[in-house]
Design an enzyme around this catalytic site. Structure first.
Site, mmCIF file in Angstrom:
data_model
loop_
_atom_site.group_PDB
_atom_site.id
_atom_site.type_symbol
_atom_site.label_atom_id
_atom_site.label_comp_id
_atom_site.label_asym_id
_atom_site.label_seq_id
_atom_site.Cartn_x
_atom_site.Cartn_y
_atom_site.Cartn_z
ATOM 1 N N LYS A 25 0.477 -1.441 0.097
ATOM 2 C CA LYS A 25 0.075 0.063 -0.088
ATOM 3 C C LYS A 25 0.585 1.547 -0.449
ATOM 4 O O LYS A 25 0.725 2.105 -0.962
ATOM 5 C CB LYS A 25 -0.692 0.015 1.348
ATOM 6 C CG LYS A 25 -1.463 1.123 1.826
ATOM 7 C CD LYS A 25 -2.337 1.646 3.229
ATOM 8 C CE LYS A 25 -1.368 1.532 4.251
ATOM 9 N NZ LYS A 25 -1.665 3.301 4.198
ATOM 10 N N ASN A 26 1.608 1.616 0.991
ATOM 11 C CA ASN A 26 2.744 2.613 0.672
ATOM 12 C C ASN A 26 3.585 3.025 0.271
ATOM 13 O O ASN A 26 4.813 3.773 -0.310
ATOM 14 C CB ASN A 26 3.544 2.757 2.430
ATOM 15 C CG ASN A 26 2.176 2.771 3.744
ATOM 16 O OD1 ASN A 26 1.177 3.019 3.373
ATOM 17 N ND2 ASN A 26 2.539 2.619 4.706
ATOM 18 N N ARG A 99 -4.015 11.024 3.318
ATOM 19 C CA ARG A 99 -2.673 11.638 3.211
ATOM 20 C C ARG A 99 -2.023 12.153 2.030
ATOM 21 O O ARG A 99 -1.116 12.992 2.354
ATOM 22 C CB ARG A 99 -1.544 11.468 4.241
ATOM 23 C CG ARG A 99 -2.077 11.726 6.229
ATOM 24 C CD ARG A 99 -1.628 11.439 6.784
ATOM 25 N NE ARG A 99 0.105 11.745 6.978
ATOM 26 C CZ ARG A 99 0.307 12.983 7.327
ATOM 27 N NH1 ARG A 99 -0.239 13.805 7.836
ATOM 28 N NH2 ARG A 99 1.720 13.381 7.409
ATOM 29 N N CYS A 123 -4.648 8.102 9.291
ATOM 30 C CA CYS A 123 -4.779 7.445 10.338
ATOM 31 C C CYS A 123 -4.560 8.456 11.295
ATOM 32 O O CYS A 123 -4.408 9.026 11.095
ATOM 33 C CB CYS A 123 -3.741 6.215 10.815
ATOM 34 S SG CYS A 123 -4.569 4.607 9.601
ATOM 35 N N ASP A 325 3.869 0.153 12.226
ATOM 36 C CA ASP A 325 2.987 -0.818 11.817
ATOM 37 C C ASP A 325 2.689 -2.060 12.053
ATOM 38 O O ASP A 325 1.885 -2.785 12.187
ATOM 39 C CB ASP A 325 2.604 -0.380 10.514
ATOM 40 C CG ASP A 325 2.836 0.804 10.083
ATOM 41 O OD1 ASP A 325 1.999 2.214 10.364
ATOM 42 O OD2 ASP A 325 3.797 1.363 9.586
ATOM 43 N N VAL A 347 8.173 6.302 16.558
ATOM 44 C CA VAL A 347 7.640 7.207 15.133
ATOM 45 C C VAL A 347 6.775 7.868 15.701
ATOM 46 O O VAL A 347 7.076 9.137 15.277
ATOM 47 C CB VAL A 347 7.315 6.136 14.607
ATOM 48 C CG1 VAL A 347 7.264 6.588 12.809
ATOM 49 C CG2 VAL A 347 8.958 5.123 14.124
HETATM 50 N N1 EPU Z 1 6.151 14.136 11.073
HETATM 51 C C1 EPU Z 1 6.596 15.646 10.996
HETATM 52 N N2 EPU Z 1 6.333 16.451 10.594
HETATM 53 C C2 EPU Z 1 6.212 16.329 8.979
HETATM 54 C C3 EPU Z 1 5.282 14.226 8.413
HETATM 55 C C4 EPU Z 1 6.491 13.576 9.657
HETATM 56 O O1 EPU Z 1 6.815 15.929 12.117
HETATM 57 O O2 EPU Z 1 6.009 17.347 7.882
HETATM 58 C C5 EPU Z 1 6.640 12.958 11.866
HETATM 59 C C6 EPU Z 1 4.931 12.801 11.963
HETATM 60 O O3 EPU Z 1 4.333 12.614 13.066
HETATM 61 C C7 EPU Z 1 5.853 11.263 12.658
HETATM 62 C C8 EPU Z 1 7.085 11.082 11.771
HETATM 63 O O4 EPU Z 1 7.362 12.303 11.601
HETATM 64 O O5 EPU Z 1 6.398 11.383 14.548
HETATM 65 C C9 EPU Z 1 6.899 10.104 10.361
HETATM 66 O O6 EPU Z 1 6.177 10.217 9.925
HETATM 67 P P1 EPU Z 1 6.476 10.119 8.227
HETATM 68 O O7 EPU Z 1 5.851 11.046 7.616
HETATM 69 O O8 EPU Z 1 7.169 9.088 8.006
HETATM 70 O O9 EPU Z 1 5.013 9.129 8.015
HETATM 71 P P2 EPU Z 1 4.454 8.864 6.673
HETATM 72 O O10 EPU Z 1 4.881 9.202 5.369
HETATM 73 O O11 EPU Z 1 2.531 10.047 7.357
HETATM 74 C C10 EPU Z 1 3.849 6.511 6.532
HETATM 75 C C11 EPU Z 1 3.207 5.068 6.514
HETATM 76 C C12 EPU Z 1 2.982 4.662 7.848
HETATM 77 C C13 EPU Z 1 3.883 4.909 8.161
HETATM 78 C C14 EPU Z 1 4.865 5.886 8.453
HETATM 79 C C15 EPU Z 1 6.432 5.481 9.096
HETATM 80 C C16 EPU Z 1 1.964 6.380 4.147
HETATM 81 C C17 EPU Z 1 0.784 6.604 3.439
HETATM 82 N N3 EPU Z 1 1.974 5.957 5.502
HETATM 83 O O12 EPU Z 1 3.478 7.423 7.062
HETATM 84 O O13 EPU Z 1 1.356 4.123 7.545
HETATM 85 O O14 EPU Z 1 3.318 4.616 9.856
HETATM 86 O O15 EPU Z 1 5.521 6.241 7.050
HETATM 87 O O16 EPU Z 1 6.933 3.944 8.708
HETATM 88 O O17 EPU Z 1 2.942 5.984 3.472
HETATM 89 C C18 EPU Z 1 -0.138 2.598 7.479
HETATM 90 O O18 EPU Z 1 0.041 2.660 6.404
HETATM 91 O O19 EPU Z 1 -1.063 2.151 8.011
HETATM 92 C C19 EPU Z 1 0.429 3.745 7.919
HETATM 93 C C20 EPU Z 1 -0.049 4.888 8.979
#
Ligand code: EPU
Length: 452
Positions: A25-26, A99, A123, A325, A347
């Site tokens: 998915k990601n 997102r 989420c 996850d 995380v």
């Molecule tokens: N963060 C910030 N500022 C930002 C971006 C992120 O502070 O501008 C922080 C977040 O709040 C968090 C940390 O950085 O504490 C990590 O967030 P990240 O940006 O890595 O997460 P994401 O890209 O929003 C993706 C996956 C998530 C997965 C995370 C970590 C997708 C669509 N989502 O989220 O997957 O948990 O990376 O591996 O790719 C899921 O599949 O259920 C899911 C939540």
């Protein structure tokens, strides 16, 4: 939530059988966005039928990308020949459901010179800010105007390569930089980048399109901007989060599940923990057809070998650490392990709320503000309950449960399957965001569950 959005689960039956996972998915959602950058159609295989894919498909179609199904099951063809603007009202229809819209910024700025991001969904696992994304886009030369309906972006002087360092190796922000830098003018150097397998697979996609991207050691990625990109043909890495979720389900229910399509290389950290807890697994590698003999799809069989499970201490982390996850499904299995397990979530600051539901089923889980892992994390002094101590083994009993988010939702489902008695799980449609055909898979594994 609708009245039908409820699953009645008769627990206590070990899950046995075989299911298949498809493209991650990601990665899939990001590869779909990358197609916007090309001047020719792209072809993506093994795309799961999940809600997140529908959302991205809707967003792309809104921007003029023609998305059609190919001949193979799970094949998508994305044709960006007529990329066009969409109104903020139209895009806002998607607000709250994903997102991903934020990742359209760079590609839309390149293709159209402007972009709009509605308020973001995804989420509910903490505040999930987008400050790293906005900062990165500004450094490329984007002008960001915040308005009541969302954010409007323009690039009056085009986008230019830059030197950036992320405050934390965010997956989304790294993807933002990649999707923007590949066609920006000049070289971009990104430090403290995320290097999750899904990121590396996205780099493979972009490279197939004509991008020049070097992945150095120590989280440094260097991107040489190019003036044009073509289409790609890509078969994504399998969904290692879904694979681990079914593995945890096998362990928690005392079952035996073969996950077709699962691959060892991207699950090594999970496999180590799975074995430490007392789970058994067997890896079968993919074998291509050769000299007339048919090939074989790779798989991993996960099972509970009998006897007691053992408590472990684990810390979630960015790759190559234990994925955040993987945490929620595995914790259900840890309620069955003898002793005290410790989980330090580093995380997301608020990803342990779901443990209350497990406690209502008889688990003994306490959450703490302190960093209970070996390493203090950035949440330690910020009053977030981000460490858990799980005392086991606990006999789980049925309960009424409401699903809070995707991964916690799957853990609720596993808990209901492992518990004695009949549970009602409300809000199960959320699980369709990331788990393809989960109800059919449950049935194939011998689970006793039905709608309402
Ligand atoms: N963060 C910030 N500022 C930002 C971006 C992120 O502070 O501008 C922080 C977040 O709040 C968090 C940390 O950085 O504490 C990590 O967030 P990240 O940006 O890595 O997460 P994401 O890209 O929003 C993706 C996956 C998530 C997965 C995370 C970590 C997708 C669509 N989502 O989220 O997957 O948990 O990376 O591996 O790719 C899921 O599949 O259920 C899911 C939540």
């Amino acid at each position: 939530m609708t009245v039908n959005d409820v699953l009645t689960v008769h627990g206590g039956t070990p899950l046995h059988g075989r299911i298949r996972v498809r493209g991650a998915k990601n990665l899939v959602s990001k590869a779909m966005v990358a197609a916007l950058l090309g001047d020719a159609p792209s072809r993506l295989y093994d795309v799961p039928r999940i809600r997140d894919v529908e959302v991205v498909r809707g967003l792309l179609e809104l921007h003029g990308v023609r998305v059609s199904d190919g001949a193979e099951d799970g094949e998508l063809i994305l044709d960006p020949a007529n990329v066009a603007s969409a109104t903020s009202d139209e895009i806002n229809v998607h607000a709250g459901s994903s997102r991903i819209p934020i990742l359209l910024c760079g590609p839309l700025l390149h293709r159209l010179g402007h972009a709009f991001i509605p308020d973001l969904g995804g989420c509910h696992i903490g505040p999930r800010p987008i400050d790293f994304h906005i900062q990165a886009l500004r450094e490329f030369g984007a002008v960001v105007d915040k308005a009541a309906d969302g954010m409007h972006l323009t690039a009056p002087n085009g986008l230019h390569g830059t030197k950036l360092e992320l405050p934390y190796p965010s997956v989304g922000a790294t993807e933002q930089v990649l999707l923007t830098a590949v066609m920006a003018d000049g070289v971009t150097e990104l430090r403290n980048a995320a290097v999750e397998p899904e990121i590396i697979d996205l780099i493979c996609v972009l490279q197939k399109m004509g991008a020049i991207i070097k992945v150095h050691t120590d989280r440094v990625i260097e991107i040489q901007g190019v003036p044009r990109l073509g289409g790609y043909t890509h078969r994504p890495i399998p969904d290692r989060i879904e694979a681990a979720s079914w593995a945890a389900a096998a362990l928690a229910t005392g079952g035996d599940i073969e996950v077709l399509g699962a691959e060892q290389v991207d699950m090594m950290t999970f496999l180590n923990v799975f074995r430490s807890v007392g789970g058994a697994y067997e890896v079968t590698d993919t074998r291509p057809p050769r000299d007339g003999s048919p090939g074989q799809e790779g798989k991993i069989r996960f099972w509970h070998p009998g006897g007691e499970l053992r408590a472990v201490a684990l810390e979630t982390d960015v790759h190559p650490g234990f994925m955040t996850d993987w945490q929620q499904p595995l914790v259900v299995a840890l309620t069955q392990a003898r002793g005290l397990s410790i989980v330090h979530e580093t995380v997301y600051e608020q990803r342990l709320g779901y443990t209350e539901a497990l406690n209502s089923m008889g688990a003994t889980i306490q959450v703490y503000r302190d960093c209970l892992g070996g390493t203090p994390c950035r949440f330690g002094r910020r009053d977030f309950k981000h460490s858990a101590v799980i005392a086991g083994p606990s006999k789980l009993h049925a309960a009424d449960l409401v699903i809070p988010d995707l991964r916690a939702g799957f853990s609720h489902l596993i808990a209901a399957l492992a518990a004695e008695g009949t549970s009602r799980v409300y809000g199960v449609d959320l699980i369709n965001r990331g788990y393809e055909d989960f109800e059919a898979k449950l049935a194939a594994l011998g689970a006793h569950a039905e709608r309402a």
